[in-house]
Design a protein around this motif. Structure first.
Motif, PDB file in Angstrom:
ATOM      1  N   SER A 264     -15.264  10.446 -16.128  1.00  0.00           N
ATOM      2  CA  SER A 264     -16.703  10.703 -16.103  1.00  0.00           C
ATOM      3  C   SER A 264     -17.306  10.551 -17.488  1.00  0.00           C
ATOM      4  N   GLU A 265     -16.621  11.057 -18.481  1.00  0.00           N
ATOM      5  CA  GLU A 265     -17.104  10.946 -19.858  1.00  0.00           C
ATOM      6  C   GLU A 265     -17.121   9.495 -20.321  1.00  0.00           C
ATOM      7  N   SER A 266     -16.101   8.739 -19.942  1.00  0.00           N
ATOM      8  CA  SER A 266     -16.015   7.342 -20.349  1.00  0.00           C
ATOM      9  C   SER A 266     -17.106   6.503 -19.690  1.00  0.00           C
ATOM     10  N   LEU A 267     -17.407   6.804 -18.426  1.00  0.00           N
ATOM     11  CA  LEU A 267     -18.386   6.004 -17.688  1.00  0.00           C
ATOM     12  C   LEU A 267     -19.823   6.435 -17.958  1.00  0.00           C
ATOM     13  N   ASN A 268     -20.038   7.734 -17.977  1.00  0.00           N
ATOM     14  CA  ASN A 268     -21.408   8.247 -18.002  1.00  0.00           C
ATOM     15  C   ASN A 268     -21.765   9.012 -19.267  1.00  0.00           C
ATOM     16  N   GLY A 269     -20.801   9.199 -20.172  1.00  0.00           N
ATOM     17  CA  GLY A 269     -21.060  10.028 -21.338  1.00  0.00           C
ATOM     18  C   GLY A 269     -21.248  11.481 -20.973  1.00  0.00           C
ATOM     19  N   ASN A 270     -20.698  11.876 -19.818  1.00  0.00           N
ATOM     20  CA  ASN A 270     -20.848  13.237 -19.317  1.00  0.00           C
ATOM     21  C   ASN A 270     -19.883  14.169 -20.037  1.00  0.00           C
ATOM     22  N   ASN A 271     -20.416  15.121 -20.783  1.00  0.00           N
ATOM     23  CA  ASN A 271     -19.562  16.055 -21.524  1.00  0.00           C
ATOM     24  C   ASN A 271     -19.530  17.449 -20.902  1.00  0.00           C
ATOM     25  N   SER A 272     -20.008  17.570 -19.680  1.00  0.00           N
ATOM     26  CA  SER A 272     -20.098  18.881 -19.040  1.00  0.00           C
ATOM     27  C   SER A 272     -18.744  19.299 -18.481  1.00  0.00           C
ATOM     28  N   GLU A 273     -17.889  19.788 -19.353  1.00  0.00           N
ATOM     29  CA  GLU A 273     -16.585  20.273 -18.899  1.00  0.00           C
ATOM     30  C   GLU A 273     -16.747  21.457 -17.953  1.00  0.00           C
ATOM     31  N   GLU A 274     -17.736  22.270 -18.220  1.00  0.00           N
ATOM     32  CA  GLU A 274     -17.940  23.469 -17.393  1.00  0.00           C
ATOM     33  C   GLU A 274     -18.194  23.085 -15.942  1.00  0.00           C
ATOM     34  N   GLU A 275     -18.999  22.037 -15.740  1.00  0.00           N
ATOM     35  CA  GLU A 275     -19.288  21.582 -14.372  1.00  0.00           C
ATOM     36  C   GLU A 275     -18.021  21.036 -13.702  1.00  0.00           C
ATOM     37  N   THR A 276     -17.243  20.264 -14.459  1.00  0.00           N
ATOM     38  CA  THR A 276     -16.009  19.710 -13.895  1.00  0.00           C
ATOM     39  C   THR A 276     -15.030  20.816 -13.557  1.00  0.00           C
ATOM     40  N   ARG A 277     -14.895  21.784 -14.447  1.00  0.00           N
ATOM     41  CA  ARG A 277     -13.970  22.905 -14.178  1.00  0.00           C
ATOM     42  C   ARG A 277     -14.392  23.669 -12.930  1.00  0.00           C
ATOM     43  N   ALA A 278     -15.690  23.812 -12.729  1.00  0.00           N
ATOM     44  CA  ALA A 278     -16.180  24.531 -11.549  1.00  0.00           C
ATOM     45  C   ALA A 278     -15.828  23.780 -10.266  1.00  0.00           C
ATOM     46  N   ILE A 279     -15.928  22.455 -10.313  1.00  0.00           N
ATOM     47  CA  ILE A 279     -15.625  21.644  -9.129  1.00  0.00           C
ATOM     48  C   ILE A 279     -14.192  21.869  -8.664  1.00  0.00           C
ATOM     49  N   TYR A 280     -13.263  21.985  -9.633  1.00  0.00           N
ATOM     50  CA  TYR A 280     -11.839  22.100  -9.303  1.00  0.00           C
ATOM     51  C   TYR A 280     -11.316  23.529  -9.388  1.00  0.00           C
ATOM     52  N   GLY A 281     -12.212  24.482  -9.551  1.00  0.00           N
ATOM     53  CA  GLY A 281     -11.808  25.880  -9.560  1.00  0.00           C
ATOM     54  C   GLY A 281     -10.969  26.275 -10.762  1.00  0.00           C
ATOM     55  N   ILE A 282     -11.257  25.696 -11.915  1.00  0.00           N
ATOM     56  CA  ILE A 282     -10.515  26.026 -13.133  1.00  0.00           C
ATOM     57  C   ILE A 282     -11.141  27.271 -13.747  1.00  0.00           C
ATOM     58  N   THR A 283     -10.455  28.380 -13.633  1.00  0.00           N
ATOM     59  CA  THR A 283     -10.965  29.658 -14.144  1.00  0.00           C
ATOM     60  C   THR A 283     -10.751  29.747 -15.658  1.00  0.00           C
ATOM     61  N   ASP A 284     -11.315  30.767 -16.252  1.00  0.00           N
ATOM     62  CA  ASP A 284     -11.143  30.977 -17.697  1.00  0.00           C
ATOM     63  C   ASP A 284      -9.667  31.131 -18.054  1.00  0.00           C
TER      64      ASP A 284
END
Length: 308
Positions: A264-284
Motif C-alpha cells: 500500500s505504501e509503495s503504490l499509494n504512499g499510504n503511511n497509515s500503519e494504524e489503519e492497516t493494523r486495525a484491519i488485521y486486528g494487530i493490537t498494541d
C-alpha cells in the motif's frame, strides 16, 4: 507453451529466449526419433521468426538443407504443433536431453553456464543458465555450486535459485549459508521447487491479504502476490521464514498486515500503519512484532528484488 509468445516475422513479434529453448528441445527430440518431416517443418517455422542472430538462422538453414537432401521423401510432411503427445517424454526429460545435446556440441558448455550464472546480475538469462545446470551430468558442477553458495556473498533471490538447482541435481544433506545478516541451515532435499511446495501456512498469509483486498483493491493484491513470492524465497530458512510457519500468537495476521502495508505504501504512499493494523486486528501487544516484520519487508524492497 501456452504462455509463450511466438509469432512469425510477418506479425513482427519476437521469438523469446525461453520459447526458443522449448523449440530447440523439440527439434532435438524429433531428430533423435527420426521424425524428419516434423523437424523440417519446425526448422522452416523457426526461420520465419525474428529476434535471433544471423548465425542462428544460418545454422537452421544448413540443417534444413541437409535434411531435405538426405531425406527428400519427408520434405513435404510434418507440422509444428504446440502440444506434446502423451506418449512423448516429459518436460524434464526434454530439458535433460537438450542440455546433454548442447554439452555434446560444446565440451565447455557447463563452464559457460556456470560463468553466466555466477558472474552476471540476476536476470532471465541467469535463471535459464541455472535451469540448464540442473540437467548436466558433470560432478564438478556440484562442487562449484557448493563453493559459490557457501563462500560468496549472493543476493538472497539468486541464492534461493542456486538452492533449487542443487536440489534438482540430486544433491543431499544440510548446508550452512549466510542469509542476509544471519546464518541458516538449509536441508537441500526439502528446498521448494514450485510455489505449491511451500507450506500451507505461507499461502494462508497471502489468503488473509486476499480477503481484505481482492475485491476492492485488486491492483494492491496483484502486487502483494508478486512481492510475497519474491520475499518468501529471499528469506527462506531464516528466522523470519520460520516465524511465518507459526500459526498462533497472531503471527499470520502480523505478516499479512506487514505485506499489505508495504504494498500500500509503495503504490499509494499510504503511511497509515494504524489503519492497516486495525484491519488485521494487530493490537498494541503485537505492534512491536508487526514493526519487525514490516521492517524486514521494507529492507527487502529497498535492496531491490531483482538485483543481486
Amino acid at each position: 507453451m501456452k504462455d509463450s509468445k511466438v509469432t512469425t516475422k510477418e506479425n513482427n513479434i519476437v521469438l523469446f529466449p525461453k520459447t526458443l529453448d522449448y523449440y530447440q528441445i523439440q527439434l532435438t527430440v524429433m531428430l533423435e526419433n527420426e521424425r524428419y518431416g516434423e523437424a523440417m517443418a519446425m526448422l522452416r517455422f523457426l526461420m520465419q521468426c525474428q529476434g535471433q542472430e544471423q548465425k542462428q538462422y544460418d545454422e537452421w538453414n544448413a540443417l534444413l538443407q541437409w535434411l531435405e537432401a538426405a531425406f527428400p521423401q519427408y520434405a513435404d510432411s510434418g507440422a509444428v504443433t504446440d502440444t506434446v503427445e502423451e506418449d512423448e517424454v516429459s518436460e524434464v526429460e526434454l530439458a535433460r536431453r537438450h542440455a546433454r545435446f548442447k554439452q555434446e556440441q560444446d565440451a565447455g558448455y557447463g563452464n559457460k553456464l556456470l560463468q553466466m550464472a555466477m558472474d552476471q546480475p540476476l536476470s532471465e538469462q541467469t535463471i535459464l543458465a541455472l535451469e540448464q545446470l540442473s540437467y548436466l551430468e558433470l560432478p564438478e558442477i556440484d562442487d562449484a555450486l557448493l563453493r559459490w553458495i557457501t563462500e560468496r556473498e549472493i543476493h538472497p533471490l539468486l541464492q534461493f535459485r542456486v538452492l533449487q538447482t542443487m536440489r534438482r541435481r540430486g544433491m543431499e544433506g544440510t548446508i550452512e549459508i549466510r542469509r542476509g545478516d544471519e546464518k541458516a541451515e538449509i536441508d537441500i532435499e526439502t528446498v521448494p521447487l514450485q510455489p505449491d511446495d511451500f507450506p500451507e501456512a505461507i499461502m494462508r498469509i497471502l489468503e488473509r491479504v486476499a480477503d481484505q483486498t481482492e475485491v476492492h483493491e485488486p491492483t494492491l493484491f496483484y502486487f502483494a502476490q508478486e512481492l510475497w513470492s519474491q520475499f518468501v524465497m529471499a528469506v527462506y530458512g531464516t528466522k523470519d521464514y520460520r516465524s511465518m510457519l507459526i500459526e498462533e500468537d497472531g503471527l499470520p495476521d502480523i505478516w499479512a498486515a506487514a505485506l499489505h502495508q508495504t504494498v500500500s505504501e509503495s503504490l499509494n504512499g499510504n503511511n497509515s500503519e494504524e489503519e492497516t493494523r486495525a484491519i488485521y486486528g494487530i493490537t498494541d501487544a503485537l505492534r512491536f512484532r508487526f514493526e519487525q516484520a514490516y521492517r524486514s519487508m521494507r529492507l527487502f524492497v529497498a535492496s531491490g528484488m531483482n538485483t543481486p
